[in-house]
Scaffold this motif. Structure first.
Motif, PDB file in Angstrom:
ATOM      1  N   PRO A  48       0.847  -1.204   0.000  1.00 12.38           N
ATOM      2  CA  PRO A  48       0.000   0.000   0.000  1.00 12.38           C
ATOM      3  C   PRO A  48       0.880   1.250   0.000  1.00 12.38           C
ATOM      4  CG  PRO A  48      -0.785  -1.595   1.613  1.00 12.38           C
ATOM      5  CD  PRO A  48       0.532  -2.102   1.130  1.00 12.38           C
ATOM      6  N   HIS A  49       0.422   2.261  -0.684  1.00 12.60           N
ATOM      7  CA  HIS A  49       1.233   3.456  -0.857  1.00 12.60           C
ATOM      8  C   HIS A  49       0.444   4.708  -0.490  1.00 12.60           C
ATOM      9  CE1 HIS A  49       2.958   6.799  -3.307  1.00 12.60           C
ATOM     10  NE2 HIS A  49       4.071   6.316  -2.804  1.00 12.60           N
ATOM     11  N   VAL A  50       1.085   5.610   0.276  1.00 10.92           N
ATOM     12  CA  VAL A  50       0.488   6.888   0.660  1.00 10.92           C
ATOM     13  C   VAL A  50       1.337   8.009   0.097  1.00 10.92           C
ATOM     14  CG1 VAL A  50      -0.144   8.416   2.550  1.00 10.92           C
ATOM     15  CG2 VAL A  50      -0.502   5.962   2.794  1.00 10.92           C
ATOM     16  N   THR A  51       0.691   8.909  -0.637  1.00  5.13           N
ATOM     17  CA  THR A  51       1.367  10.114  -1.108  1.00  5.13           C
ATOM     18  C   THR A  51       0.908  11.301  -0.270  1.00  5.13           C
ATOM     19  OG1 THR A  51       1.516   9.302  -3.382  1.00  5.13           O
ATOM     20  CG2 THR A  51       1.760  11.672  -3.054  1.00  5.13           C
ATOM     21  N   ILE A  52       1.864  12.040   0.251  1.00  2.98           N
ATOM     22  CA  ILE A  52       1.590  13.268   1.008  1.00  2.98           C
ATOM     23  C   ILE A  52       1.666  14.449   0.049  1.00  2.98           C
ATOM     24  CG2 ILE A  52       2.349  14.758   2.898  1.00  2.98           C
ATOM     25  CD1 ILE A  52       3.796  12.267   4.066  1.00  2.98           C
ATOM     26  N   SER A  72       9.692   3.400   3.925  1.00  2.00           N
ATOM     27  CA  SER A  72       8.872   2.217   3.721  1.00  2.00           C
ATOM     28  C   SER A  72       9.227   1.195   4.785  1.00  2.00           C
ATOM     29  CB  SER A  72       9.115   1.621   2.329  1.00  2.00           C
ATOM     30  OG  SER A  72      10.464   1.202   2.216  1.00  2.00           O
ATOM     31  N   ASN A  73       8.312   0.314   5.037  1.00  2.00           N
ATOM     32  CA  ASN A  73       8.603  -0.839   5.872  1.00  2.00           C
ATOM     33  C   ASN A  73       7.937  -2.036   5.222  1.00  2.00           C
ATOM     34  OD1 ASN A  73       5.849  -0.720   6.582  1.00  2.00           O
ATOM     35  ND2 ASN A  73       6.305   0.604   8.336  1.00  2.00           N
ATOM     36  N   LYS A  74       7.812  -3.096   5.931  1.00  4.07           N
ATOM     37  CA  LYS A  74       7.256  -4.307   5.325  1.00  4.07           C
ATOM     38  C   LYS A  74       5.787  -4.177   4.984  1.00  4.07           C
ATOM     39  CE  LYS A  74       6.157  -6.432   9.789  1.00  4.07           C
ATOM     40  NZ  LYS A  74       6.370  -7.617  10.665  1.00  4.07           N
ATOM     41  N   ASP A  75       5.136  -3.110   5.456  1.00  2.00           N
ATOM     42  CA  ASP A  75       3.697  -2.974   5.260  1.00  2.00           C
ATOM     43  C   ASP A  75       3.275  -1.767   4.425  1.00  2.00           C
ATOM     44  OD1 ASP A  75       2.969  -5.229   6.871  1.00  2.00           O
ATOM     45  OD2 ASP A  75       3.471  -4.038   8.634  1.00  2.00           O
ATOM     46  N   LEU A  76       4.082  -0.683   4.386  1.00  2.00           N
ATOM     47  CA  LEU A  76       3.584   0.570   3.837  1.00  2.00           C
ATOM     48  C   LEU A  76       4.691   1.386   3.172  1.00  2.00           C
ATOM     49  CD1 LEU A  76       1.098   2.552   3.752  1.00  2.00           C
ATOM     50  CD2 LEU A  76       1.969   3.501   5.896  1.00  2.00           C
ATOM     51  N   GLN A 297       5.658  11.055  10.713  1.00  2.00           N
ATOM     52  CA  GLN A 297       5.501   9.931  11.633  1.00  2.00           C
ATOM     53  C   GLN A 297       4.031   9.742  12.009  1.00  2.00           C
ATOM     54  OE1 GLN A 297       7.967   7.690  12.784  1.00  2.00           O
ATOM     55  NE2 GLN A 297       6.070   6.624  13.327  1.00  2.00           N
ATOM     56  N   LEU A 298       3.324  10.843  12.218  1.00  2.00           N
ATOM     57  CA  LEU A 298       1.901  10.777  12.527  1.00  2.00           C
ATOM     58  C   LEU A 298       1.133  10.144  11.375  1.00  2.00           C
ATOM     59  CD1 LEU A 298      -0.578  11.596  14.303  1.00  2.00           C
ATOM     60  CD2 LEU A 298      -0.571  13.777  13.062  1.00  2.00           C
ATOM     61  N   ILE A 299       1.457  10.526  10.150  1.00  2.00           N
ATOM     62  CA  ILE A 299       0.797   9.945   8.979  1.00  2.00           C
ATOM     63  C   ILE A 299       1.075   8.455   8.884  1.00  2.00           C
ATOM     64  CG2 ILE A 299       0.827   9.936   6.453  1.00  2.00           C
ATOM     65  CD1 ILE A 299       1.296  13.004   6.635  1.00  2.00           C
ATOM     66  N   ARG A 300       2.320   8.074   9.115  1.00  2.70           N
ATOM     67  CA  ARG A 300       2.687   6.659   9.084  1.00  2.70           C
ATOM     68  C   ARG A 300       1.891   5.873  10.117  1.00  2.70           C
ATOM     69  NH1 ARG A 300       7.441   7.429  10.346  1.00  2.70           N
ATOM     70  NH2 ARG A 300       8.320   7.634   8.260  1.00  2.70           N
ATOM     71  N   ASN A 301       1.844   6.389  11.348  1.00  2.00           N
ATOM     72  CA  ASN A 301       1.118   5.685  12.414  1.00  2.00           C
ATOM     73  C   ASN A 301      -0.371   5.590  12.117  1.00  2.00           C
ATOM     74  OD1 ASN A 301       3.586   5.662  13.653  1.00  2.00           O
ATOM     75  ND2 ASN A 301       3.034   7.029  15.337  1.00  2.00           N
ATOM     76  N   THR A 302      -0.899   6.567  11.379  1.00  2.00           N
ATOM     77  CA  THR A 302      -2.329   6.578  11.059  1.00  2.00           C
ATOM     78  C   THR A 302      -2.663   5.581   9.961  1.00  2.00           C
ATOM     79  OG1 THR A 302      -2.565   8.901  11.690  1.00  2.00           O
ATOM     80  CG2 THR A 302      -4.229   8.001  10.212  1.00  2.00           C
ATOM     81  N   PHE A 303      -1.940   5.633   8.857  1.00  2.15           N
ATOM     82  CA  PHE A 303      -2.310   4.805   7.707  1.00  2.15           C
ATOM     83  C   PHE A 303      -1.977   3.338   7.914  1.00  2.15           C
ATOM     84  CE2 PHE A 303      -2.787   8.900   5.705  1.00  2.15           C
ATOM     85  CZ  PHE A 303      -3.833   8.678   4.806  1.00  2.15           C
ATOM     86  N   ILE A 304      -1.074   3.030   8.844  1.00  2.00           N
ATOM     87  CA  ILE A 304      -0.835   1.632   9.194  1.00  2.00           C
ATOM     88  C   ILE A 304      -2.135   0.975   9.655  1.00  2.00           C
ATOM     89  CG2 ILE A 304       0.180   0.211  11.039  1.00  2.00           C
ATOM     90  CD1 ILE A 304       2.136   0.626   8.848  1.00  2.00           C
TER      91      ILE A 304
END
Length: 395
Positions: A48-52, A72-76, A297-304
């Motif tokens: 899954p990919h998130v564009t800011i 990126s990590n193993k999930d996002l 970091q907030l965006i990462r924690n949210t979309f996970i």
């Protein structure tokens, strides 16, 4: 009224004219995709990919977001596409719609364009908020502190990493309690921003030992000489105006008083300052670079939290910001609610949590004391906890 005019033009323009994709100046747009640097086997699963979408004030901030969002990590996967804010709100909205449409961004990070004549009236940010509200796109503001942006009747989808000026009242209240003062005269202007701070301070003093003896709301034509002469020797005052400070010095109303001014007054005429003044100022750690890192970091924690959502949520073929359409993003409210309920522990600017208005709960302030004409830090305030070094403070 000016903002309403811009918004009217925006609505009419994008209702009847097809948006054309134009070449965008490379100095204004910097795009990076983390998948270009990610060495994984995509033959089995596409992450899954998130564009800011970054709406920032200069290239330096764009590069900071670019470097921070290459992650990126193993999930996002996370990436960013950004543009430089224009002082013309209509042109900013044009960039926002054009880049938002082509990037498939799911969230916006906005800087704060300050007007030299009025730092409380950012029409550009208000324009971005309008687009955010219309299409239900969560908007993270990194440095804006105007109280009006906390009004959910006007700004439904804003998350604020820097606290509004409103919360200075909490620090004032704690300082007065710490110093064991019980009587206060509250002096503020008629402008809405000042009234909101004064109202919060009055609310905090309810059911406390602090008594507000007088409230003085001044206008541009207020006679400060008369106001100061009528004070009693037991008053403790809160104020913020150059003319008022100069009147205090001229009339020698310094002894038996403790004067507390707001942060914006610290940026005004330093020649009006006198020894003994107290103020609070947001800690220097709340700079754009740190706030951009914390926002990512907030965006990462949210979309996970959305990894198991429907594939339609993650579709890169669906434009979330489509200014040719009148349809809002169907998942926008879910993302916003999740953002509000997401935290960041040990961020660059401390722990991050939000109240139901999307305002940051915990912030760090310096307690400033004017000594020998200079601003000196004599303590700190963080979320109802005050650390005041009394030996260093001079009132």
């Amino acid at each position: 009224m000016t903002l309403l005019w811009y918004l009217c033009i925006f609505f009419i323009y994008f209702s009847f004219v097809k948006l054309k994709i134009t070449n965008i100046n490379i100095t204004n747009i910097i795009s990076t995709r983390s998948s270009d640097r990610l060495e994984i086997d995509n033959s089995t699963r596409k992450l899954p990919h998130v564009t800011i979408l970054g709406a920032l004030i200069n290239n330096e901030h764009i590069k900071i977001l670019q470097n921070t969002s290459i992650d990126s990590n193993k999930d996002l996967n996370i990436s960013s596409q950004s543009f430089i804010l224009n002082s013309n709100p209509l042109l900013t909205m044009l960039d926002l719609c054009e880049i938002g449409n082509t990037s498939n961004a799911k969230i916006i990070i906005a800087g704060h364009m300050i007007d030299d004549n009025n730092d409380d009236d950012d029409l550009t940010l208000n324009a971005i908020s309008y687009v955010s509200n219309f299409y239900h796109i969560p908007l993270i503001t990194i440095t804006s502190r105007e109280n009006i942006l906390s009004d959910k009747a006007l700004h439904d989808f804003i998350i604020r990493l820097a606290p509004p000026y409103l919360y200075e009242a909490d620090a004032w209240f704690s300082i007065i309690q710490k110093l064991k003062y019980t009587k206060v005269v509250l002096i503020y202007s008629q402008e809405e921003e000042s009234r909101m701070v004064a109202s919060r301070f009055q609310m905090l003093t309810d059911d406390s030992d602090i008594q507000i003896e007088r409230i003085e709301e001044y206008t541009l034509n207020t006679n400060f000489t008369s106001l100061i002469l009528n004070l009693t020797t037991e008053d403790r005052l809160l104020a913020h105006i150059d003319e008022l400070l100069l009147a205090i010095v001229r009339l020698q109303k310094l002894e038996n008083f403790v004067w507390i001014i707001n942060e914006r007054a610290l940026k005004s005429n330093n020649s009006a300052f006198f020894d003994g003044l107290l103020a609070v100022k947001l800690n220097d750690s709340f700079n754009e670079e740190n706030l951009l890192i914390d926002a990512t970091q907030l965006i990462r924690n949210t979309f996970i939290k959305f990894l198991n959502y429907t594939p339609l949520f993650w579709s890169e073929n669906m434009s979330v910001i489509d200014c040719l359409s009148t349809e809002p993003w169907i998942y926008g409210k879910d993302v916003y609610k999740t953002l509000v309920n997401t935290s960041v522990k040990h961020g660059k600017t401390g722990n991050i949590e939000f109240n139901e208005e999307g305002d940051r709960i915990e912030s760090l302030y310096n307690i400033i004391n004017i000594q020998f004409g200079q601003q000196k830090i004599v303590g700190f305030y963080r979320s109802n906890t005050i650390m005041l070094e009394n030996d260093n403070a001079k009132f």
